[in-house]
Each structure stands twice: as C-alpha cells, then as structure tokens.
Design a protein around this motif. Sequence first.
Motif, PDB file in Angstrom:
ATOM      1  N   ASP A 117       0.142   4.227   0.873  1.00 37.80           N
ATOM      2  CA  ASP A 117      -0.198   5.173   1.934  1.00 37.80           C
ATOM      3  C   ASP A 117       0.822   5.048   3.057  1.00 37.80           C
ATOM      4  OD1 ASP A 117      -1.282   6.784   3.835  1.00 37.80           O
ATOM      5  OD2 ASP A 117      -3.264   5.835   3.854  1.00 37.80           O
ATOM      6  N   ASP A 129       0.683   6.116   5.973  1.00 40.66           N
ATOM      7  CA  ASP A 129       0.037   5.968   7.280  1.00 40.66           C
ATOM      8  C   ASP A 129      -0.697   4.646   7.433  1.00 40.66           C
ATOM      9  OD1 ASP A 129       0.894   8.518   8.016  1.00 40.66           O
ATOM     10  OD2 ASP A 129      -0.864   9.462   7.079  1.00 40.66           O
ATOM     11  N   VAL A 130      -0.492   3.712   6.521  1.00 43.26           N
ATOM     12  CA  VAL A 130      -1.188   2.440   6.606  1.00 43.26           C
ATOM     13  C   VAL A 130      -0.768   1.705   7.877  1.00 43.26           C
ATOM     14  CG1 VAL A 130       0.561   1.192   5.274  1.00 43.26           C
ATOM     15  CG2 VAL A 130      -1.784   0.335   5.331  1.00 43.26           C
ATOM     16  N   CYS A 169      -5.950  -0.167   3.629  1.00 47.85           N
ATOM     17  CA  CYS A 169      -5.324   0.824   2.762  1.00 47.85           C
ATOM     18  C   CYS A 169      -6.413   1.617   2.053  1.00 47.85           C
ATOM     19  CB  CYS A 169      -4.418   0.127   1.748  1.00 47.85           C
ATOM     20  SG  CYS A 169      -3.618   1.243   0.568  1.00 47.85           S
ATOM     21  N   ARG A 170      -6.537   2.925   2.423  1.00 44.21           N
ATOM     22  CA  ARG A 170      -7.484   3.825   1.779  1.00 44.21           C
ATOM     23  C   ARG A 170      -8.902   3.238   1.769  1.00 44.21           C
ATOM     24  NH1 ARG A 170      -3.571   5.654  -3.285  1.00 44.21           N
ATOM     25  NH2 ARG A 170      -2.089   6.819  -2.008  1.00 44.21           N
ATOM     26  N   CYS A 190       0.840  -1.189   0.000  1.00 43.17           N
ATOM     27  CA  CYS A 190       0.000   0.000   0.000  1.00 43.17           C
ATOM     28  C   CYS A 190       0.884   1.253   0.000  1.00 43.17           C
ATOM     29  CB  CYS A 190      -0.911  -0.005   1.229  1.00 43.17           C
ATOM     30  SG  CYS A 190      -1.924   1.492   1.401  1.00 43.17           S
TER      31      CYS A 190
END
Length: 319
Positions: free
Chosen positions: A79, A81-82, A122-123, A77
């Motif tokens: 991101d 911040d995952v 993730c998101r 992922c």
Amino acid sequence: MENPSPAPPAPALSVPLSSAMRPQWLQHPSPGGCLTWLLLLLVLPGATRGSFEVSVLPAAPVVAYGGAVWINCSTTCPDPDVRGSLETSLTKTNHKNGPGWVAFLLKNITEWMSAFQCQFTCRGRVKMVFANISAYRAPERVGLERLPELELGRAYNLTCRVLNVAPVRHLTVTLRQGGRTLHTETFQNRTRAAADDVTVTQEITPRRWDHGQQATCHAALDLRPRGPLLQSSSSAVELQEAESPTAKIIAITAITTVLAMLLGILAWGLARRGRTRREAGPEPGEAAPSWTDFEMAQASAEDAPAEGGSLNSAEDASP
C-alpha cells in the motif's frame, strides 16, 4: 418475552463432480503436481491475508552516552499510503519518511538500555518489531598504582583501576611488564548496564633482572560488530630495586677502605718529599739558614713602623 425459535438449518448443497474435477492425482500423483500444490498452499493463504513485514535499522544500535542515532523503520506493505510510527521513551527531534519507510532522530540518549518499537498498519492489519538501544562510555581513567622500592623475593600487588566505564561486560583489562603479559581479566558476568569502576590486581615477585622494567595497564572496550573498539592505557610504572641492609654495609665499607687507602698514599707522598729535601741540603753557594738568622728576622719585623707611620721620630714629634 418468548425466545425466538432457532432458524432451520440451511439445506446442504449437493454438487456433482465431473470427472475433470475429481482428485484423480491423489491416486496417481506426479512429482510436478505435488510441488505445484504445495507452493499454492504456502503462498495463497498469506496473499489472502495481506501479509507484510516490518524491519528496523540499525537492529540493535550502540550509541555513546549522551549521543544521538537515526532509527529507520521500513515495511514490505504494497500500500503506497501505509504509515509507520516509532514508540520510545527517548527524545524524538526530527523525522523523515518515504514510500514504505519512516526515520526518526533520537537525541541525548542518557538511558544505558532502552527499548523502542517500529509499527506499521497495512490494510487494517498492524505489525510491529521491537529493538534495544545500548549506551556506552569509554573509560574515564586507566591508572596503575605506584610501587615502593622492591625487595628481591618479596611479593607485591600490581593494581590497576579503570574508572567510569560502561558496559563492563565488554571490558578486557591486561597487565603487562616489559614485553610480556602478566594477567588478563574479562567481566562477562557483570550484567549491569550502567557505568562502573573496575579494579584488577596481580601479585608479582621481583627478581634482579626486573630492575628498570616498566609495568603498564591496558583497557579495551570491545563493542564490535555493532559498535567501536575503544582502547586506553595507563602511564608506565618503573620497577626499582631497593638496596638491602647488607648491600648498604658492603658499599659503606668499600668507600671507607678506598678513602683510607687514598689518605695513606697522600701521607706517604708528603713524608717522602720532606725526607728528600732534608737529604738534599742547601743549593751550592747558598748558606744554610741558622737559628741566629731566624732571630734577626724576627727582630726586624718587630722594629718596622706600622702602616702609614714615619721613619723619623723627631718629625713626628714636631707640630
């Protein structure tokens, strides 16, 4: 209450296509154009959905019973911040994390087979992977049963016992005599994960040249490539041939014959020596002993005073 009337359908939009937007390539396709569109069809849908992967290392850990292992969960992922998690029935004591990964220490693993899952969000999309942890135990003891003294031509069972080993399906037991293999046995059909005992038996028929050879039992727990190769061996058992009744009779007869011969030789030697002395007679200047000499010696012995006595009887009588 009246039901609301359905909304009128939206008018269809009619957009004229210019010549540049018409799919002319469908009529006259080129190899390069087809490949480009195929790649777009494969990549774009995944990109629009925010596709990502989740993995775990080690994928199928094999741990000694009661031991510990680090489990690392990671994701692709994008991101930063995952966040990930690990779900398991085992005890989690420590954890570490970084961009796209998280690791947990599982301790005191006393379940022979346990499952866990790594999970990332993730998101807004959640993805997880599942894996198993297997526990093993090296053989507590490998023992070969003692054999009695062996009679030639008679069948005997050579028995090996492997105690408290897991998982049995990865075990191989081999019986050997001297430098050759008598029997090898595997247990792929034993699917029980917990520790168990195993008994392996091989029939042997001893021959004369087997006397003094050593029999052994070998156990190999092969957990490769995910785990170790553990090997154990029993103490050696020496094959001893028993004497048959006929052999004992022959041995006793032989010993008796030898003793009789030795006694005969000794008696013959003593008789020969006595005859030689009688035939030789007395030495020159030496009188042959007579019966009178024997009687005189005997009388002198009777007249001799006792030990501590006196030769003068008169002195013994005086005060």
